[in-house]
Design a protein around this motif. Structure first.
Motif, short mmCIF file in Angstrom:
data_model
loop_
_atom_site.label_atom_id
_atom_site.label_comp_id
_atom_site.label_asym_id
_atom_site.label_seq_id
_atom_site.Cartn_x
_atom_site.Cartn_y
_atom_site.Cartn_z
N TRP A 166 9.86 13.24 -2.44
CA TRP A 166 10.77 14.05 -1.60
C TRP A 166 12.26 13.17 -1.55
CZ3 TRP A 166 5.99 13.68 0.55
CH2 TRP A 166 5.03 14.66 0.08
N GLY A 167 12.17 12.31 -2.35
CA GLY A 167 13.42 11.15 -1.94
C GLY A 167 12.93 10.07 -0.95
N LYS A 168 13.60 8.85 -1.07
CA LYS A 168 13.31 7.80 -0.08
C LYS A 168 13.61 8.34 1.28
CE LYS A 168 14.57 4.40 -3.88
NZ LYS A 168 15.48 3.39 -4.08
N PRO A 169 12.86 7.71 2.23
CA PRO A 169 12.90 8.04 3.78
C PRO A 169 14.20 7.74 4.17
CG PRO A 169 11.78 5.95 3.32
CD PRO A 169 12.02 6.37 1.88
N SER A 170 14.73 8.51 5.15
CA SER A 170 16.03 8.45 6.04
C SER A 170 15.64 7.43 7.03
CB SER A 170 16.42 9.61 6.27
OG SER A 170 15.59 10.48 7.14
N TRP A 171 14.44 7.44 7.60
CA TRP A 171 14.23 6.40 8.78
C TRP A 171 12.76 5.93 8.62
CZ3 TRP A 171 12.40 7.96 14.09
CH2 TRP A 171 12.71 6.88 15.09
N VAL A 172 12.64 4.74 8.97
CA VAL A 172 11.35 3.95 8.92
C VAL A 172 11.22 3.16 10.50
CG1 VAL A 172 9.87 2.29 8.14
CG2 VAL A 172 11.14 3.50 6.27
N PHE A 196 0.88 -1.16 0.00
CA PHE A 196 0.00 0.12 0.01
C PHE A 196 0.72 1.35 -0.05
CE2 PHE A 196 -1.71 3.45 2.64
CZ PHE A 196 -2.96 3.77 1.85
N ILE A 197 1.89 1.35 0.80
CA ILE A 197 2.75 2.51 1.09
C ILE A 197 3.67 2.62 -0.35
CG2 ILE A 197 4.69 3.34 2.03
CD1 ILE A 197 2.66 3.55 4.01
N ASN A 198 3.93 1.74 -0.96
CA ASN A 198 4.70 2.03 -2.29
C ASN A 198 3.70 2.34 -3.28
OD1 ASN A 198 7.92 1.28 -2.16
ND2 ASN A 198 6.75 0.03 -0.58
N SER A 199 2.48 1.87 -3.40
CA SER A 199 1.58 2.02 -4.55
C SER A 199 1.08 3.48 -4.31
CB SER A 199 0.58 1.13 -4.35
OG SER A 199 0.93 -0.37 -4.81
N TRP A 200 0.78 4.01 -2.76
CA TRP A 200 0.42 5.26 -2.77
C TRP A 200 1.71 6.17 -3.16
CZ3 TRP A 200 0.37 7.29 3.05
CH2 TRP A 200 -0.09 8.61 2.73
N ALA A 201 2.86 6.01 -2.80
CA ALA A 201 4.04 6.72 -3.23
C ALA A 201 4.15 6.71 -4.88
CB ALA A 201 5.35 6.19 -2.59
N ALA A 202 4.07 5.73 -5.51
CA ALA A 202 3.94 5.47 -6.94
C ALA A 202 3.10 6.58 -7.81
CB ALA A 202 3.94 4.35 -7.61
N VAL A 203 1.93 6.44 -6.97
CA VAL A 203 0.49 7.48 -7.59
C VAL A 203 0.84 8.65 -7.20
CG1 VAL A 203 -1.91 7.99 -7.09
CG2 VAL A 203 -1.16 5.54 -7.34
N SER A 204 1.58 9.32 -6.03
CA SER A 204 1.99 10.77 -5.91
C SER A 204 2.93 11.12 -6.70
CB SER A 204 2.44 10.75 -4.27
OG SER A 204 1.41 10.17 -3.21
N LEU A 205 3.68 10.36 -7.14
CA LEU A 205 4.77 10.83 -8.00
C LEU A 205 4.35 11.34 -9.46
CD1 LEU A 205 7.68 8.27 -7.79
CD2 LEU A 205 7.72 10.80 -6.87
N GLY A 206 3.02 10.63 -9.76
CA GLY A 206 2.39 11.38 -10.83
C GLY A 206 2.94 11.35 -12.20
N SER A 207 3.26 12.63 -12.93
CA SER A 207 3.94 12.58 -14.10
C SER A 207 5.22 12.50 -13.94
CB SER A 207 3.33 13.98 -14.95
OG SER A 207 3.42 14.76 -14.18
#
Length: 287
Positions: free
Chosen positions: A228-234, A20-31
């Motif tokens: 904004w780039g990949k997370p620095s901490w999860v 879910f997190i990665n799909s949401w991120a992919a959608v947020s990147l858009g064009s």
């Protein structure tokens, strides 16, 4: 900037959460997304078809209760070099090549058991219940995008007066091998419910120290890019249930961060355990 997300376990497990997190991120990147980034086709019905819902109104429901009482949560971070050292110490003829999750779990279990026994003044049996993603272990033709809940509980017990890394790692591996022998053709709904019930019965017995561990290692949380780039901490929130352990990858994917919740008196001992502090950093700076 921080993003906080909450998901109910009634909907999905950690595998589903990461999808879910990665799909949401992919959608947020858009064009601005590169051509190779795409939202995966998700399948919610596959797991349910393998383990169809039972008639819970006319059958005994499995129960797993976590002890909710005052506890303290601390972070322990294991770097890759320290994990390699643990692997060399934990290797044996039974398990010549232990995994990083096995050796870190074994050390946490060892130190927590020693702390509990020191405070209680007695040698109590100790049980470690490991939650495992079953998508590749089920023997069923599941796809990588099968969503929902599909986990298994592997319970290991030690009653030895002295515990060591090699024997604890061997206990972990023994549980996996016994599963393969018991369910050579895969698992079904009744098998899952029976295992949950057995784990629940074991975890609620008096006179036993019970620890519940869930590993999020190798799930691609650090691959999520919202622009904004990949997370620095999860990381995860502070846990309210005592004797619970959460494992996550460090940013480089080679180390492991442990969130550990214990009773205050047990935590006071484990945070000064020399063996643990030789291999892990206690509450280091997150970024």
């Amino acid at each position: 900037m921080a993003i906080g997300v909450n998901i109910s376990h009634k909907v999905g497990d950690a595998f589903t959460f990461s999808k879910f997190i990665n799909s949401w991120a992919a959608v947020s990147l858009g064009s601005s997304a590169s051509d190779h980034i795409a939202v995966p086709a998700v399948e919610f019905g596959v797991v349910a078809s393998v383990c169809p819902p039972l008639d819970f109104f006319n059958s005994r429901q499995p129960i797993v209760e976590f002890a909710i009482e005052k506890s303290v949560t601390e972070r322990f971070v294991f770097e890759a070099s320290k994990i390699d050292d643990l692997k060399s110490k934990a290797a044996s003829s039974a398990v010549p090549n232990p995994t990083r999750v096995e050796v870190v779990s074994a050390l946490i279990w060892k130190c927590a058991t020693e702390a509990s026994r020191s405070n209680s003044g007695s040698v109590r049996p100790s049980v470690w219940c490991q939650v495992v993603n079953m998508r590749k272990r089920s023997g069923q033709p599941l796809t990588e995008d099968s969503l929902g809940n599909f986990v298994w509980f592997f319970a290991s017990m030690t009653m030895e007066s002295e515990v060591d890394l090699q024997s604890l790692v061997a206990n972990f591996r023994k549980g996996i091998e016994e599963f393969k022998e018991k369910y050579p053709n895969g698992v079904g709904s009744q098998d899952v419910c029976q295992t949950i019930q057995e784990s629940g019965n074991l975890m609620t017995k008096d006179g036993i120290d019970n620890y519940s561990c869930s590993s999020w290692c190798r799930f691609p949380f650090y691959e999520a890019n919202f622009g904004w780039g990949k997370p620095s901490w999860v990381s995860i929130r502070t846990m309210s249930a005592k004797n619970t352990i959460q494992l996550t990858d460090t940013r480089d994917g080679k180390g492991i961060e442990v969130s550990l919740a214990l009773k205050e008196e047990d935590m006071a001992i484990i945070t000064s355990n020399k063996e643990l502090l030789e291999h892990a950093f206690l509450n280091p700076a997150a970024v």
